[in-house]
Design a protein around this motif. Structure first.
Motif, short mmCIF file in Angstrom:
data_model
loop_
_atom_site.label_atom_id
_atom_site.label_comp_id
_atom_site.label_asym_id
_atom_site.label_seq_id
_atom_site.Cartn_x
_atom_site.Cartn_y
_atom_site.Cartn_z
N PHE A 267 3.29 6.26 -8.44
CA PHE A 267 2.58 5.44 -7.46
C PHE A 267 3.32 4.11 -7.38
O PHE A 267 3.37 3.36 -8.36
CB PHE A 267 1.13 5.23 -7.89
CG PHE A 267 0.34 6.49 -7.94
CD1 PHE A 267 -0.11 7.08 -6.77
CD2 PHE A 267 0.06 7.10 -9.15
CE1 PHE A 267 -0.84 8.27 -6.80
CE2 PHE A 267 -0.66 8.29 -9.20
CZ PHE A 267 -1.11 8.87 -8.03
N LEU A 268 3.90 3.84 -6.22
CA LEU A 268 4.76 2.66 -6.10
C LEU A 268 4.19 1.72 -5.04
O LEU A 268 3.82 2.16 -3.95
CB LEU A 268 6.17 3.08 -5.67
CG LEU A 268 6.82 4.17 -6.51
CD1 LEU A 268 8.15 4.58 -5.87
CD2 LEU A 268 7.05 3.71 -7.94
N TRP B 178 5.83 -3.19 -1.55
CA TRP B 178 6.64 -4.40 -1.45
C TRP B 178 7.70 -4.50 -2.53
O TRP B 178 8.77 -5.05 -2.31
CB TRP B 178 5.75 -5.64 -1.49
CG TRP B 178 4.79 -5.61 -0.38
CD1 TRP B 178 3.50 -5.12 -0.42
CD2 TRP B 178 5.00 -6.01 0.97
NE1 TRP B 178 2.92 -5.20 0.81
CE2 TRP B 178 3.82 -5.75 1.69
CE3 TRP B 178 6.10 -6.58 1.64
CZ2 TRP B 178 3.69 -6.04 3.05
CZ3 TRP B 178 5.96 -6.85 2.98
CH2 TRP B 178 4.77 -6.58 3.67
N SER C 186 8.50 0.35 -4.52
CA SER C 186 9.04 1.31 -3.55
C SER C 186 10.31 0.75 -2.90
O SER C 186 11.28 1.49 -2.66
CB SER C 186 8.00 1.65 -2.48
OG SER C 186 8.47 2.68 -1.66
N ILE D 138 4.79 8.32 -4.34
CA ILE D 138 3.72 8.06 -3.37
C ILE D 138 3.65 6.54 -3.21
O ILE D 138 3.41 5.82 -4.18
CB ILE D 138 2.36 8.61 -3.84
CG1 ILE D 138 2.42 10.14 -3.96
CG2 ILE D 138 1.25 8.18 -2.87
CD1 ILE D 138 1.13 10.79 -4.42
N THR D 139 3.87 6.08 -1.99
CA THR D 139 3.86 4.64 -1.77
C THR D 139 2.47 4.18 -1.34
O THR D 139 1.85 4.79 -0.47
CB THR D 139 4.91 4.27 -0.70
OG1 THR D 139 6.19 4.67 -1.19
CG2 THR D 139 4.94 2.77 -0.44
N PRO E 279 0.03 0.39 -0.62
CA PRO E 279 0.34 -0.98 -0.25
C PRO E 279 0.52 -1.90 -1.46
O PRO E 279 1.36 -2.79 -1.45
CB PRO E 279 -0.86 -1.42 0.59
CG PRO E 279 -1.84 -0.35 0.56
CD PRO E 279 -1.21 0.87 -0.01
N CYS E 280 -0.28 -1.68 -2.50
CA CYS E 280 -0.27 -2.61 -3.63
C CYS E 280 -0.63 -1.82 -4.88
O CYS E 280 -1.39 -0.86 -4.80
CB CYS E 280 -1.32 -3.69 -3.38
SG CYS E 280 -1.55 -4.85 -4.75
N GLY F 105 -2.56 -2.75 -6.93
CA GLY F 105 -4.00 -2.96 -7.03
C GLY F 105 -4.80 -1.92 -6.26
O GLY F 105 -6.02 -1.82 -6.40
N ARG F 106 -4.14 -1.15 -5.40
CA ARG F 106 -4.82 -0.09 -4.64
C ARG F 106 -4.99 1.16 -5.50
O ARG F 106 -5.74 2.06 -5.16
CB ARG F 106 -4.01 0.24 -3.37
CG ARG F 106 -4.45 1.50 -2.61
CD ARG F 106 -5.83 1.29 -1.99
NE ARG F 106 -6.41 2.50 -1.39
CZ ARG F 106 -7.32 3.26 -2.00
NH1 ARG F 106 -7.72 2.98 -3.23
NH2 ARG F 106 -7.83 4.31 -1.38
N ILE F 107 -4.24 1.25 -6.58
CA ILE F 107 -4.21 2.49 -7.34
C ILE F 107 -5.50 2.65 -8.12
O ILE F 107 -5.78 1.96 -9.10
CB ILE F 107 -2.97 2.54 -8.27
CG1 ILE F 107 -1.70 2.42 -7.43
CG2 ILE F 107 -2.96 3.81 -9.10
CD1 ILE F 107 -0.47 2.04 -8.21
N HIS G 86 2.57 -9.35 -3.68
CA HIS G 86 2.44 -9.73 -2.27
C HIS G 86 0.99 -10.05 -1.93
O HIS G 86 0.71 -10.73 -0.95
CB HIS G 86 2.95 -8.58 -1.42
CG HIS G 86 3.08 -8.91 0.02
ND1 HIS G 86 4.14 -9.63 0.51
CD2 HIS G 86 2.27 -8.65 1.07
CE1 HIS G 86 3.98 -9.79 1.81
NE2 HIS G 86 2.86 -9.22 2.17
N TYR G 87 0.07 -9.51 -2.71
CA TYR G 87 -1.36 -9.73 -2.45
C TYR G 87 -1.97 -10.58 -3.56
O TYR G 87 -3.03 -10.26 -4.09
CB TYR G 87 -2.07 -8.40 -2.33
CG TYR G 87 -1.53 -7.52 -1.22
CD1 TYR G 87 -1.86 -7.78 0.11
CD2 TYR G 87 -0.69 -6.45 -1.49
CE1 TYR G 87 -1.37 -6.99 1.13
CE2 TYR G 87 -0.20 -5.66 -0.47
CZ TYR G 87 -0.53 -5.93 0.84
OH TYR G 87 -0.04 -5.14 1.85
#
Lengths: 137, 648
Positions: free
Chosen positions: A12-13, A16, A19, A39-40, A42-43, A45-47, A75-76
């Protein structure tokens, strides 16, 4: 000769950093083992920890989580910290499931660290070869 | 019941970039068996016009509802393929890219395994595109104003270009004047233009421009918001002199009893505690250096205040925090020299007459400490033999592995100007290679070598030491293999360039830097002035070592990017933000408590997302205990299905 064990890894990448770092490894033609399925997101922190558990359940021998360097690269703002906390906690739980916590690896890889991405994948594949196939009970 | 999806998969060969490692025919064959796939084909260059037409035609003829293009990284052609899909009547989010080049074919050699991996990646993309909902971009207003950080030649050029296009600019400079390093230089290669003479008209233009608001002694301390709508906090340090009242008469400095090293002259001269960095400084006003001024204790001093007829001096000035809203940001924070102290073998600090290249510029400059005469710092004598050493710190694995790019040229210029000032002097240049790529550059080097009789010695210098009042330069001439021991009066070190201030600033701006601290562009060839964050542009030596003409070119490029953004009627942003299922949400507030953008609040017992504030990181979704909070098109169930299909 016995066939060498080829571990399956889900990565899980974050879009920004990790990936983009993987893309740079590609642009730089840095070879690494093909055992990894990216698997890309956004962040980092989404994982959701359930993604990681799902990957183990579906037969992954290892899960790589790649995010931006702490403290300030995210980035977030601080998604990487949240990811760090979740992964740390999840590692403790993995033991209770009988999964060696080394099968879950968290790495900070920046968009300019193509070399590091390739190195991490190589190392992780080697480590998982030593650990052998996963057995989820 | 939802419509049964009809997916088309298009596998690109990318010439041999993909096809050499991934068996594209086998990929098409395998992926055709996927239950959602009604059409699959491969083509040599999917991004080419005929390639795009294949996709367009297949959408029409096969009535596709979703498209997966297996090709390069989505950062390259996602937009290309989404546009094709839109033209053919699909929503842009019903197109996904499977990255089988950067993250597959380019990094593997085993064809069988790479092919299998490519199939897995495509299966994931199919699950995603099937689950993706058609969405429309969110419309935003733009603040038509640009922030430029750094007032060197890069920042000046960018600010002027933007302001001349009619867009207001806020220019923030850390030091008391704009001008940057270019103001310190004597003459510029290869034309020997007087640096200040070509720079100061631009500085004055900045000062007089009605659309440029200049903040000196200021720093950007906080940046929030997003493209078109950044909010910036600027810390403005007190100058202690009212820049509008000061007439630059200089009476204050005449009476100031404090003497400290003058940083503009790189410590080769002294200045007062109240001073102007150089006569043409902008803003044209004195400034008090609070570190050395005694006047903050009224019993001790205050002489300047007593003599200032304009009553411009105010010891009670305080720091201010200024808030500004801008639509775009240009970063031009410039460079510094690699610390000479780190190269102990050259004796900098121990021997006064070993100086760096910027110090030598000050010696050459007519506004410098010696009025343009070359006199060595230790005893003020004119050095009759001088050695220039190139690549000090640069191209050195122990220091800076990269080439600082401008040192070959300015060292040649230094040697030439030395000969102008000291015609009977002898000059030696130690170099590794001469890199003189640029218009008129090679010719300039040739002229220095041939017409001026400067001796170029190829080889590194191993050490410098003092003996009988002379500096001894030890090296080896690698062309002849003979050791060189040279007795000289003065040594000039061409120090490598390093970025300054970009590292901390990059963190505040959330833009990446490279391994050396230079700002990272999106693409080195094709998007050289854009950062990964929309609306933030980079230029000058903050991005990498470069000379003045390149800096100006890049600054104008960054300005034109900012202008083309700020003159758009509206901005559109990705609608991939968080969304709550109110029927499931219990209003526990976990999401609101961890949202880094304060984009979520609990209203009447359920979470509510502010779409404008939400940046789409998805951390709320990962934390939501009930699954009510979801990130659009990257929902939990989507990712779970992707994992299953990619591993299966």
């Amino acid at each position: 000769m016995a066939k060498r064990f080829e571990p399956k890894i889900v990565a899980f990448l974050c879009k920004w950093c990790a990936s983009a770092g993987a893309d740079l490894a590609g642009v730089s033609r840095l070879e690494y083992p093909p055992n990894i399925i990216p698997i890309t997101v956004p962040c980092s922190g989404r994982i959701d920890p359930q993604f990681i558990l799902q990957a183990f359940k579906e037969g992954a021998d290892g899960v790589l989580v790649g995010g931006c360097h702490t403290p300030g690269d995210c980035h977030y703002i601080n998604g990487n910290f949240k990811c760090f906390k979740r992964v740390t906690l999840l590692k403790k739980m993995l033991r209770q499931f009988g999964i060696d916590e080394r099968r879950l690896r968290l790495e900070w890889i920046s968009a300019t660290e193509g070399k590091k991405f390739a190195r991490v994948v190589k190392e992780f594949v080697e480590e998982l070869r030593k650990l052998g196939p996963i057995k989820v009970t | 019941m939802a419509v049964r999806e009809r997916v088309g998969v298009f596998v690109c060969h990318c010439g041999r970039n993909i096809a050499a490692t991934v068996d594209v025919k086998k990929v098409v064959e395998e992926i055709s068996k996927h239950p959602y796939v009604v059409h699959a084909e491969d083509y040599k260059y999917m991004c080419s016009d005929p390639g795009q037409k294949l996709i367009y035609d297949a959408i029409k003829s096969k009535k596709l509802t979703a498209v997966v293009v297996a090709a390069c990284s989505p950062t390259m052609h996602e937009e290309t393929f989404r546009k094709v899909c839109e033209e053919a009547g699909l929503n842009r989010y019903k197109c996904e890219i499977a990255n089988i080049r950067e993250q597959c074919s380019w990094v593997h050699t085993d064809i069988e395994k790479a092919t299998e991996k490519a199939i897995r990646i495509i299966r994931g993309a199919i699950e995603k595109v099937v689950k993706n909902r058609p969405l429309h971009k969110i419309e935003l207003d733009i603040v038509r104003k640009c922030l430029v950080i750094g007032g060197g030649i890069a920042g000046i050029q960018a600010a002027l270009d933007i302001a001349n296009a009619g867009i207001p600019v806020i220019l923030v400079e850390k030091s008391p004047t704009i001008g940057g390093h270019m103001a310190q230089l004597s003459e510029t290669f290869p034309t020997l233009d007087c640096s200040q003479c070509i720079l100061t008209p631009k500085m004055v233009e900045v000062a007089r421009h009605p659309l440029i608001k200049l903040y000196t002694c200021s720093e950007v301390i906080e940046v929030s918001g997003y493209v078109g709508n950044f909010r910036v906090k600027i810390l403005k340090r007190p100058r202690y002199v009212d820049e509008y009242k000061c007439t630059m008469c200089g009476d204050c400095a005449d009476v100031c009893p404090v003497l400290v090293l003058n940083e503009f002259d790189r410590g080769l001269s002294l200045r007062k505690a109240i001073y102007i960095p150089f006569p043409q400084a902008v803003p044209a006003a004195y400034v008090i250096d609070p570190e050395s001024c005694l006047g903050f204790n009224p019993i001790k001093c205050g002489k300047c205040k007593d003599v200032c007829e304009q009553e411009a001096i105010d010891f009670d000035m305080k720091e201010e925090i200024i808030e500004e809203e801008v639509g775009a940001i240009i970063v031009a924070t410039g460079y510094g020299l690699y610390p000479k102290e780190k190269i102990g073998e050259y004796g900098y600090g121990r021997y006064e007459d070993v100086i760096d290249s910027l110090e030598f510029e000050r010696l050459l400059s007519s506004t410098g400490p010696t009025g343009g005469e070359i006199r060595r710092p230790s005893d003020g004598k004119i050095p009759k033999r001088i050695a220039f050493i190139q690549c000090v710190g640069s191209r050195d694995e122990n220091h800076l592995p990269y080439c600082s790019k401008i040192c070959c040229m300015y060292t040649a210029k230094h040697a030439m100007l030395y000969k102008h000032r000291v015609p009977d002097g002898e000059a030696y240049v130690f170099y590794i290679d001469i890199r003189a790529a640029g218009k008129g550059y090679e010719e300039f080097i040739k002229r220095v070598q041939e017409e001026y009789g400067i001796t170029y010695i190829r080889g590194r210098v191993s050490k410098i030491y003092e003996e009988n009042g002379k500096l001894i330069v030890h090296g080896v001439d690698t062309l002849t293999g003979v050791p060189v021991k040279l007795e000289v009066d003065m040594v000039v070190l061409a120090m490598g360039m390093i970025p300054t201030g970009s590292i901390e600033l990059a963190k505040k701006l959330k833009i990446p830097i490279d391994q050396y601290g230079f700002l990272q562009e999106v693409h080195p060839k094709l998007r050289p002035v854009e950062s990964v964050s929309d609306g933030i542009y980079i230029c000058g030596c903050a991005q990498g070592p470069k000379d003045i003409s390149e800096t100006v070119t890049q600054a104008s490029a960054a300005a034109s990017k900012a202008i083309s953004l700020l003159t758009r009627p509206k901005l559109y942003r990705e609608p991939l933000v968080a969304e709550v299922n109110e029927e499931i949400c219990s209003g526990c507030g976990v999401c609101a408590s961890i949202c880094p953008y304060s984009a979520i609040e609990i209203v009447e017992g359920v979470a509510r997302v502010n779409e404008i504030l939400c940046a789409g990181c998805g951390t709320c979704s990962a934390a939501c205990p009930s699954g009510a909070m979801q990130l659009r098109n990257i929902e939990d169930k989507t990712v779970l299905r992707m994992i299953k299909s990619m591993l299966g």
